[in-house]
Design an enzyme around this catalytic site. Structure first.
Site, short mmCIF file in Angstrom:
data_model
loop_
_atom_site.label_atom_id
_atom_site.label_comp_id
_atom_site.label_asym_id
_atom_site.label_seq_id
_atom_site.Cartn_x
_atom_site.Cartn_y
_atom_site.Cartn_z
N HIS A 1 -3.09 -3.42 -6.92
CA HIS A 1 -2.38 -2.45 -6.09
C HIS A 1 -1.64 -3.12 -4.92
O HIS A 1 -0.41 -2.96 -4.79
CB HIS A 1 -3.34 -1.38 -5.57
CG HIS A 1 -2.73 -0.47 -4.55
ND1 HIS A 1 -1.70 0.40 -4.84
CD2 HIS A 1 -3.01 -0.31 -3.21
CE1 HIS A 1 -1.35 1.05 -3.74
NE2 HIS A 1 -2.14 0.64 -2.74
N HIS B 1 -2.90 -4.93 3.39
CA HIS B 1 -2.91 -3.61 4.02
C HIS B 1 -4.17 -2.80 3.75
O HIS B 1 -4.49 -1.88 4.50
CB HIS B 1 -1.66 -2.82 3.62
CG HIS B 1 -1.70 -2.20 2.26
ND1 HIS B 1 -1.26 -2.85 1.13
CD2 HIS B 1 -2.12 -0.99 1.85
CE1 HIS B 1 -1.40 -2.05 0.09
NE2 HIS B 1 -1.93 -0.91 0.50
N GLU C 1 -9.55 -1.59 5.63
CA GLU C 1 -10.07 -0.28 5.26
C GLU C 1 -11.15 -0.37 4.19
O GLU C 1 -12.15 0.35 4.26
CB GLU C 1 -8.91 0.59 4.76
CG GLU C 1 -9.34 1.95 4.21
CD GLU C 1 -9.78 2.91 5.30
OE1 GLU C 1 -10.33 3.96 4.97
OE2 GLU C 1 -9.59 2.59 6.50
N ASP C 2 -10.98 -1.27 3.22
CA ASP C 2 -11.84 -1.25 2.03
C ASP C 2 -12.72 -2.47 1.85
O ASP C 2 -13.48 -2.55 0.88
CB ASP C 2 -10.96 -1.12 0.77
CG ASP C 2 -10.20 0.20 0.74
OD1 ASP C 2 -10.69 1.18 1.33
OD2 ASP C 2 -9.11 0.24 0.14
N ASP D 1 3.41 1.77 -0.71
CA ASP D 1 2.05 2.10 -1.14
C ASP D 1 2.02 3.44 -1.86
O ASP D 1 1.42 3.59 -2.93
CB ASP D 1 1.14 2.13 0.10
CG ASP D 1 -0.25 2.62 -0.21
OD1 ASP D 1 -1.07 1.82 -0.70
OD2 ASP D 1 -0.53 3.82 0.03
N ASP E 1 29.38 13.62 -15.41
CA ASP E 1 28.42 14.21 -14.48
C ASP E 1 27.10 13.44 -14.43
O ASP E 1 26.27 13.72 -13.57
CB ASP E 1 28.13 15.66 -14.87
CG ASP E 1 29.35 16.55 -14.72
OD1 ASP E 1 30.13 16.31 -13.78
OD2 ASP E 1 29.53 17.47 -15.55
#
Length: 726
Positions: A94, A118, A122-123, A183, A301
């Site tokens: 990720h 990043h 947090e993890d 993200d 178009d």
């Protein structure tokens, strides 16, 4: 930027508008994930797993130092080792995919380093102090900002405060939001593993919050793909129908866009203009919008032509050649090079018609403009590095009002001001949602040559607050394209607007302005003032039926009566300026009230009963009528006495102290006020009538100029005096 196999829209070409200059094969994120499981590479070389990131980064920044990326990869991979995504892939895929998205857009090294890290704070067990020690304060700040965004609750009840937190986290550096958008894009690509209800919730927040922010950051490449992914989740049937329309058009043997592109290439070759002509297919949402607008779609178009050249001047040269050799649709022309959009976007827009009636839209821009058009603020490089070229994107330009701080576009600064000024979160949220919902913006010009970017439907009230902030409380009117306009006037793209500002510190906004305010800046400023200045309680006389004071503008400016008017009814020296009647020595002469002649006006006269004459200005409309009726004229001329009496009408916007300011301007020129009356205000406008005694008629032009210079006065003219007793 590849679509994940678990994405519900991955069966079709979700993002046909993505950049097409890519020559290397698509990235296999699963293969990269397996590589990550093998552990960090030797410290003396860049790990193979992020070789694709390095390749994309070097394509935009050939001299970039890749050492921070190598160290960030080592830390991120070791920290996330053993963690898995819901799709079953190693978690490290990720941050790697997010970083690749940003590298493809041209992000600088610091942003890519923070992107790899990043999710670590947090993890994993990594701390912000460790990030600072290893990579410096700038990377630590970006990682901290993204971490705070990850903690935001997107629940409906928390929306107002959620957005406040997002703005505070983003406000000091737009690179925080750039990482967040990348993200979200990767998460949206892999959303198929989530429950349908969770997919829908995430898609709605993406639609309502993140896509509008991507638009304002100018990151079109992310915005368009996010739009298509949201479209596939929230409107699956319409998405499938649009996908079928695109597939049918792709299967056609002939492609009119390709034919027009080839003709455009020939025109450029013959004109000696180096450039590329590309067919730029519309993305899914764009095709859907065109289908709803035009009904049945034809080949032209489904896309537009994109012409890329080297210099700004080449853009206009291409435009001239296309308009000369093809049939232009003039109404479709827009110049966003001379007047860039608020999000840095620059291009020439035009359209040409084919012989079969199909219209082809054409975009003309330089390669650098194209980079900024696709990547927006991501393409600005390191905002803390001084630009070597003052014309380069990101270079400070104090004249445009939008890039004074390279880390904070003007609109984002305004958002931060709004969130601080809003009286409560709900007010902030409701006004902000309205602003983000605006699909189109207009550009209006200021008389000093500057520009203002406003949403479509904005009024003179919005322009005043955009230009002056809370000082716009003193606004007393506006001129649009040189003509007087009410504050409720809706502005059009290209208008020149000049808010007229009063100088009275007691000026205040009217509650009625809220009906005309279209921007959060205006609405919040007015609401904040009204909240801090509650309306006074009714007085006893008002309870008994006394008429309330009317609102006529920024203040409650009621019309003073004749008795209230300064020096109203003051006695004056009798007699007008002397007039000599030819051939009639001693004959009395009266100045006509219809045109109030004064020296040095050209004059004529007509006899009246009693042996006198009435003197008119030569251009008076009554003169033509009397001549037509056969009335005899009498020759007259001004005598030596230049003292005169004149009646002037001053038209103005209502504001406190205006009558006093006008009277002071008159007195400073030594002119006596014989009488002064004010008509009841109508539509924020007030008419003041003065009968004045001038010691010298030559002072009249200077007097009228002085009265026009009083703030709020927009016209002064000579007029007939009011009859006595009125």
């Amino acid at each position: 930027m590849s679509a994940d196999a678990t994405n519900p829209a991955a069966q079709g070409p979700v993002s046909p508008a993505a950049p097409r200059r890519r020559t290397r094969p698509r990235i296999d994120l699963r293969r990269l994930g397996r590589a990550a499981l093998l552990g960090p590479a030797a410290r003396d070389r860049l790990p193979d797993a992020i070789g694709h990131v390095a390749e994309a980064h070097r394509a935009h920044h050939p001299d970039a130092d890749l050492e921070p990326l190598r160290r960030a990869w080592v830390l991120a991979e070791s920290s996330h080792r053993g963690q898995m995504r819901k799709s079953g892939e190693p978690y490290i895929t990720h941050p790697l995919a997010v970083t690749l998205i940003l590298a493809e857009l041209g992000a600088e090294t610091t942003t890519l380093t923070a992107s790899l890290l990043h999710d670590t704070v947090e993890d994993t067990e990594v701390t912000l102090d460790q990030v600072r020690e290893e990579f410096g304060e700038e990377v630590r700040y970006l990682v901290d900002g993204v971490t705070k965004l990850e903690k935001v609750d997107y629940g409906a009840a928390a929306e107002p405060e959620t957005f406040r937190k997002m703005l505070v986290a983003t406000g000091s550096d737009v690179r925080v939001m750039s990482i967040k958008l990348a993200d979200r894009l990767h998460n949206m690509r892999t959303l198929g593993v989530m429950r349908p209800e969770k997919q829908a919730r995430i898609a709605r927040v993406t639609r309502d919050v993140l896509i509008p922010l991507a638009e304002r950051l100018g990151v079109q490449a992310l915005k368009t793909e996010l739009e298509d992914l949201v479209f596939a989740i929230l409107h699956p049937e319409e998405y499938e129908h649009t996908r079928e329309l695109i597939a049918e058009n792709t299967a056609r043997a002939d492609d009119p866009l390709t034919e027009v592109a080839e003709e455009a290439r020939r025109i450029l070759r013959e004109a000696g203009i180096p450039g590329e002509v590309l067919v730029r297919p519309r993305h899914f949402v764009s095709v859907h919008r065109v289908a709803r607008k035009r009904g049945d779609l034809r080949g032209c178009d489904f896309g537009r032509l994109l012409v890329l050249v080297n210099e700004d001047a080449d853009c206009y040269a291409v435009l001239g050649e296309l308009h000369t050799c093809m049939t232009p649709v003039v109404s479709e022309f827009k110049d966003f090079i001379a007047v860039p959009k608020f999000n840095l976007y620059q291009s020439l827009h035009t359209a040409v018609a084919r012989g079969d009636g199909q219209v082809v839209e054409v975009l003309v821009r330089t390669h650098q403009m194209h980079k900024v058009a696709e990547a927006g603020v991501v393409a600005l490089g390191n905002p803390y590095s001084p630009a070597t070229d003052p014309s380069a994107p990101g270079a400070d330009d104090p004249g445009d009002g939008e890039r004074a701080d390279p880390t904070r576009p003007g609109w984002l600064s305004r958002l931060l001001d709004w969130q601080q000024a809003a009286p409560d979160p709900d007010t902030f949220w409701s006004t902000l949602r309205e602003d983000l919902a605006q699909d189109r913006e207009i550009t209006v010009f200021r008389p000093d040559g500057g520009t203002l970017g406003l949403p479509e439907g904005a009024t003179c009230v919005d322009a005043a607050y955009a230009q002056y902030g809370e000082d716009a409380h003193a606004c007393i009117g506006a001129r649009v394209n040189g003509r007087l306009a009410t504050l409720s006037t809706v502005l059009r793209d290209g208008d020149t607007v000049q808010p007229l500002m009063g100088q009275d510190p007691a000026s205040e906004p009217s509650r009625a302005w809220l009906d005309h305010a279209h921007t959060p800046a205006a609405r919040i400023a007015i609401q904040r003032w009204l909240a801090s200045h509650p309306a006074p309680a009714p007085t006893e006389s008002a309870d008994r039926g006394a008429a309330p004071r009317p609102e006529v503008g920024p203040g409650d400016d009621r019309a003073p009566s004749r008795a209230e008017s300064p020096r109203a009814g003051t006695a004056s020296r009798p007699g007008p300026a002397s007039v000599v009647v030819a051939g009639r020595p001693g004959a009395s002469a009266r100045l006509a009230g219809c045109c109030t002649p004064v020296p040095p006006d050209g004059i004529t006269a007509f006899p009246v009963r009693g042996g006198g004459v009435t003197v008119h200005r030569v251009e008076c409309s009554a003169v033509a009528g009397m001549r037509t009726g056969g009335r005899a004229e009498v020759a007259v001329h001004w005598g030596d006495t230049t003292e005169c009496r004149v009646t002037l009408l001053a038209e103005s916007f209502g504001r406190p102290q205006l009558l006093a300011d006008l009277t002071e301007a008159i007195a400073q020129l030594g002119v006596e006020v014989v009488s002064a009356t004010v008509a009841p205000p109508m539509r924020q406008r007030v008419r003041h009538t003065y009968t004045l005694q001038l010691p010298d008629a030559a002072r009249l032009p200077a007097l009228m100029r002085a009265m026009r210079n009083v703030p709020g006065v927009y016209d002064v003219s000579r007029t007939q005096p009011n009859p006595p007793g009125r």
